[in-house]
Design an enzyme around this catalytic site. Sequence first.
Site: not given
Length: 114
Positions: A102, A100, A30-31, A87, A93-94
């Site tokens: 997390h 995906h 994750d960035i 999400n 919060g998507q």
Amino acid sequence: MSDCLFCKIVAKQIPAEIVYETGRTLAFRDINPQAPTHALVIPKEHHADAAALAAADDGLADEVLKSAHEVAVLDGVAEGGYRVVFNTGPGAGQTVFHVHAHILGGRDLSWPPG
């Protein structure tokens, strides 16, 4: 989908720090990490959210979860515990509408989450 960020990562048009890959899944860092281990696991095939992935009913959701566990093993957080979060929808919060998971670990994770 031509405008999907994660589809572009799958196509190698956008760089990502890939940590695990199978024929049908891709995992990358994750960035904006929220824990020492924070990776995303996606199906290479585009599905908008977890509900769409579940509706595909072809074993792909199972493969995403198996890949999530493999990322936890590779990062050394499987035994101590890790969290898998999907999400689904903007209210949850998507922000990228390619499903995906997390994978979070490497620190104590409180409950309930924010």
